[in-house]
Design a protein around this motif. Structure first.
Motif, PDB file in Angstrom:
ATOM      1  N   SER A 260       0.795  -1.328  -0.121  1.00  0.00           N
ATOM      2  CA  SER A 260      -0.051   0.125   0.108  1.00  0.00           C
ATOM      3  C   SER A 260       0.866   1.392   0.073  1.00  0.00           C
ATOM      4  O   SER A 260       0.227   2.361  -0.016  1.00  0.00           O
ATOM      5  N   LEU A 272      -2.793   0.649  -5.569  1.00  0.00           N
ATOM      6  CA  LEU A 272      -2.351   0.496  -4.377  1.00  0.00           C
ATOM      7  C   LEU A 272      -3.344  -0.698  -3.538  1.00  0.00           C
ATOM      8  O   LEU A 272      -4.380  -0.657  -3.538  1.00  0.00           O
ATOM      9  N   TYR A 273      -2.721  -1.723  -2.934  1.00  0.00           N
ATOM     10  CA  TYR A 273      -3.436  -2.228  -1.948  1.00  0.00           C
ATOM     11  C   TYR A 273      -4.242  -1.501  -0.815  1.00  0.00           C
ATOM     12  O   TYR A 273      -3.666  -0.885  -0.254  1.00  0.00           O
ATOM     13  N   LYS A 274      -5.566  -2.024  -0.792  1.00  0.00           N
ATOM     14  CA  LYS A 274      -6.317  -1.300   0.002  1.00  0.00           C
ATOM     15  C   LYS A 274      -6.781  -2.205   1.257  1.00  0.00           C
ATOM     16  O   LYS A 274      -7.456  -2.904   1.296  1.00  0.00           O
ATOM     17  N   MET A 275      -5.841  -1.927   2.489  1.00  0.00           N
ATOM     18  CA  MET A 275      -6.152  -2.826   3.376  1.00  0.00           C
ATOM     19  C   MET A 275      -7.290  -2.384   4.194  1.00  0.00           C
ATOM     20  O   MET A 275      -7.972  -1.248   4.131  1.00  0.00           O
TER      21      MET A 275
ATOM     22  N   ARG B 205      -4.650   5.404   3.905  1.00  0.00           N
ATOM     23  CA  ARG B 205      -4.496   6.140   2.653  1.00  0.00           C
ATOM     24  C   ARG B 205      -4.977   5.701   1.263  1.00  0.00           C
ATOM     25  O   ARG B 205      -5.769   6.357   0.523  1.00  0.00           O
ATOM     26  N   ALA B 206      -4.468   4.511   1.269  1.00  0.00           N
ATOM     27  CA  ALA B 206      -5.040   4.018  -0.110  1.00  0.00           C
ATOM     28  C   ALA B 206      -6.408   3.840  -0.318  1.00  0.00           C
ATOM     29  O   ALA B 206      -6.713   4.281  -1.303  1.00  0.00           O
ATOM     30  N   LEU B 207      -7.132   3.492   0.526  1.00  0.00           N
ATOM     31  CA  LEU B 207      -8.699   3.495   0.448  1.00  0.00           C
ATOM     32  C   LEU B 207      -9.199   4.911   0.322  1.00  0.00           C
ATOM     33  O   LEU B 207      -9.975   5.130  -0.582  1.00  0.00           O
ATOM     34  N   ASP B 210      -8.330   5.919  -3.509  1.00  0.00           N
ATOM     35  CA  ASP B 210      -9.226   5.077  -4.330  1.00  0.00           C
ATOM     36  C   ASP B 210     -10.426   5.917  -4.234  1.00  0.00           C
ATOM     37  O   ASP B 210     -11.278   5.958  -5.251  1.00  0.00           O
TER      38      ASP B 210
END
Ligand SMILES: Nc1ncnc2c1ncn2[C@@H]1O[C@H](COP(=O)(O)OP(=O)(O)OP(=O)(O)O)[C@@H](O)[C@H]1O
Ligand SMILES: Nc1ncnc2c1ncn2[C@@H]1O[C@H](COP(=O)(O)OP(=O)(O)OP(=O)(O)O)[C@@H](O)[C@H]1O
Ligand SMILES: [Mg+2]
Ligand SMILES: [Mg+2]
Lengths: 338, 339
Positions: A260, A272-275, B205-207, B210
């Motif tokens: 991520s 990006l990996y979404k945890m 952050r990634a979420l 997105d």
């Protein structure tokens, strides 16, 4: 295994609790690891996972109502937990030194740069004559790329990058064996940060001291560290050689975390990996493995029992049931190849 | 037909031309008299760019380079010292304050610190609905339903549960979602996002990134995305401008700029960003010095004192932005070297 003369610090089963209105906060829980002489060890993890608390605990800078509730810290063969106040003061200045994100909190605003450095020498080595101390300060400052005229400046007259170099200087002037840099580059701009990283690397080469780099910036650790310790919710979940861990992360948290991290390179992963979820509140940490509520691999036993920190291959430690046996485990244990 | 034309005409949602913002330096009266003049911080010093409808335009640069000031000027929160901001064909400086206030419905802001931008004593639902109260008071009967549906959209589910919660009762990531929902509630065209996820943890952050990309596509939003983090910009921006001391050093399609950086400053900045891969450690030496004082920026090209390729002309003539490759502008006398 590393032979013992290579080990500078041994931390064993260390736990630190804060006592708050809402009950105890388990900020560091049963953490064990070594710091080798002359290495750069990166300690990474998300906000609130206990990195700073762990760093301060190594210097026994945990003040009430917080407490080191159990564990041992062996520094160069000596038990730091047994030091009296006088020993502790000497230990903190001479053997181990800490750099924080905001150096203004550690620098005295009404003291010039040279006064800081000379005072450090005089406190810890009272027999040193002033001229020698001044000479040592001048040599070191040149070595750190700080111009001599800067010695007469007060902290507020320096740029952020320059202040951090003065802090490094305070660690080096007494030949500390370990510098703990807690988010020391975090508020700096990237170019200044990159220069400080170069400097930390050079200093390690030249002075052979160990540096514990505490940061939430995983890319920075990839850039600078020899080994990496990944922390989650008060526990170290994985520890090992930096390239091994980046090439083949084992703990599901490390796997998720590393994928991520955004990369500036155009050909690096587009997605990006979404945890899922967010790190827990440490007043009520999850039972068993603290990562289990977010873990894509969680098994029934993970919520009931806390795994051990096990050395799965030489030099590689993982804190996860996937890699260790338990009578109540349904899945077979993954054997890691060296 | 006439509507068709007006849409075509304003393909650029934001047009910024020769924008300047100079802040007077706080000095005491005596200093001013002795100096005989007032000094200015040249926070923004002749910046021009456009943002196309539906695009995410990034502004990147180090601390103090003028990113936030440009953002505030772009949505009329600040008046320019010189230059012009056009929003959907409307010159912001021509507006009365009441007209500007109405136009604000179409331009909303997301700031860095969600805790600081939320009222701790207001429940989340009321915080989010605030913009509706201001801009659509007549539709009060619908406010609750609109609010719940936007909460659902940003992932605050179940929305009824979150509606009555307070900022301190939710996590940092959820707070950032509240701030996003609050910005979207008035159905804006432009979102100014000033370091929107800088405070969030890596795993969160990634979420959020997105979510921002998804909302942009779904709601046909235009972003002015401000960041000092070039790596994050890669995941959201279509085009990017690199600021140095209040001026654009380089601008273009993100993949162009990142793939063929033409300005020595951009090159240094990109090299300085660590790559999350221990096999690819940086070997380049970083430029000397630190960012100079914006009160007296260096003559000529502002980067010349730190520039590895600077020649005499660089300390004399200020380079203009010029197109050197398709969709790619650079302000450097010697950029051809790097073509
Ligand atoms: N003085 C304090 N009193 C009570 N709780 C505290 C105190 N300091 C830290 N904590 C709690 O202890 C835990 C660990 O905090 P710590 O500051 O060590 O984390 P960190 O990993 O350094 O975080 P950051 O990346 O934000 O610096 C957190 O849950 C925090 O809320
Ligand atoms: N209201 C103001 N009064 C005086 N000077 C200001 C004001 N706002 C900004 N400045 C100055 O203008 C310059 C640009 O500031 P700005 O906040 O736009 O930079 P930035 O790129 O957003 O920086 P950061 O990354 O730190 O947020 C700085 O030198 C700043 O000190
Ligand atoms: Mg910390
Ligand atoms: Mg800003």
């Amino acid at each position: 295994m590393m032979s013992n003369d290579k080990v500078l610090v041994q931390v064993r089963n260390l736990s630190v609790n804060y006592h708050t209105r809402l009950g105890p906060v388990s900020a560091v829980n049963d953490v064990s690891f070594d710091i080798y002489r002359g290495e750069i060890l990166g300690l990474v993890g998300e906000s609130g996972c206990g990195k700073s608390t762990l760093g301060k605990a190594l210097m026994r800078m945990i003040m009430p109502p917080a407490k080191i509730s159990s564990g041992a810290i062996i520094f160069d063969g000596e038990d730091v937990m047994k030091f009296d106040q006088k020993r502790l003061r000497d230990f903190r200045g001479r053997r181990i030194s800490m750099i924080f994100q905001d150096p203004m909190t550690s620098l005295n605003p009404v003291q010039r740069v040279d006064e800081h450095l000379i005072e450090a020498i005089q406190v810890h080595e009272p027999k040193t004559v002033l001229e020698n101390a001044q000479e040592r300060v001048r040599t070191l400052i040149g070595r750190l790329g700080i111009q001599e005229r800067r010695l007469r400046d007060y902290p507020h007259q320096l740029s952020g990058g320059m202040r951090q170099r003065v802090m490094i200087g305070l660690g080096l002037i007494l030949n500390a064996d370990l510098i703990i840099a807690d988010e020391a580059t975090t508020s700096l701009d990237v170019i200044v940060e990159a220069k400080l990283v170069d400097q930390l690397r050079e200093i390690r080469e030249e002075f052979g001291l160990a540096i514990l780099v505490i940061t939430h910036n995983i890319a920075l650790v990839a850039e600078i560290a020899d080994r990496i310790a990944v922390m989650y919710a008060g526990q170290i979940v994985e520890l090992g050689d930096i390239t091994n861990i980046f090439d083949n992360p084992l703990h599901p948290y490390t796997i998720g975390l590393l994928s991520s991290v955004p990369s500036i390179k155009l050909d690096d992963h587009e997605e990006l990996y979404k945890m899922s979820g967010e790190p827990p509140n440490l007043t009520h940490p999850p039972s068993g493995c603290r990562f289990h509520p977010r873990c894509p691999e969680a098994m029934p036993l993970c919520s009931r029992f806390c795994p051990n920190m096990e050395e799965v291959v030489p030099g590689r430690w993982v804190h996860c049931w996937l890699y260790q046996d338990h009578p109540q485990k349904e899945r077979s244990t993954i054997k890691v190849k060296a | 037909m006439s509507e068709q034309i007006s849409i075509n005409k304003n393909e650029n949602l934001v047009e910024i031309t020769h924008l300047k913002k100079w802040f007077p330096v706080q000095q005491n009266f005596l200093d001013q008299i002795l100096a005989g003049h007032v000094d200015f911080v040249r926070a923004v010093d002749d910046v021009s760019f456009t943002i196309k409808r539906g695009e995410a335009f990034g502004l990147a640069g180090e601390s103090g380079s003028g990113k936030t000031t440009i953002g505030r000027l772009a949505i009329g929160l600040e008046k320019p010292t010189a230059g012009k901001v056009m929003f959907d064909g409307i010159d912001l400086s021509s507006l009365e304050s009441e007209e500007l206030r109405k136009l604000r419905r179409r331009m909303q802001v997301i700031f860095q610190d969600p805790m600081a931008s939320l009222n701790p004593r207001m429940c989340l639902g009321d915080s989010i609905a605030h913009g509706l109260k201001i801009h659509y008071p007549e539709k009060i009967a619908e406010h609750r339903d609109i609010t719940l549906s936007i909460m659902e959209k940003v992932g605050l589910t179940p929305p009824h549960f979150f509606f009555t919660k307070y900022p301190h009762q939710i996590s940092g990531g959820q707070r950032q979602r509240v701030v996003i929902a609050r910005a979207l509630i008035t159905n804006p065209d432009l979102i100014l996002a000033d370091e929107p996820i800088a405070m969030a943890d890596v795993s969160v952050r990634a979420l959020l990134l997105d979510l921002m990309v998804q909302l942009k596509n779904e709601l046909n939003l235009t972003y002015l995305f401000i960041t000092h983090d070039l790596a994050t910009a890669k995941y959201i921006c279509d085009r990017i401008g690199i600021l140095y001391l209040g001026r654009l050093a380089e601008m273009g399609d993100l993949r162009e700029v990142y793939g063929h950086a033409l300005h020595p400053y951009t090159q240094a900045l990109m090299a300085a960003v660590p790559v999350p891969n221990p096999h690819e450690r940086r070997t380049q030496v970083m430029p000397a010095g630190e960012i100079p004082n914006p009160i007296n920026p260096p003559s000529g090209c502002r980067f010349h004192p730190r520039c590895p390729v600077a020649q005499e002309i660089c300390s004399k003539d200020e380079p203009e932005l010029r197109a050197l490759r398709p969709g790619h502008w650079v302000a450097c006398h010697y950029a051809e070297k790097f073509l």
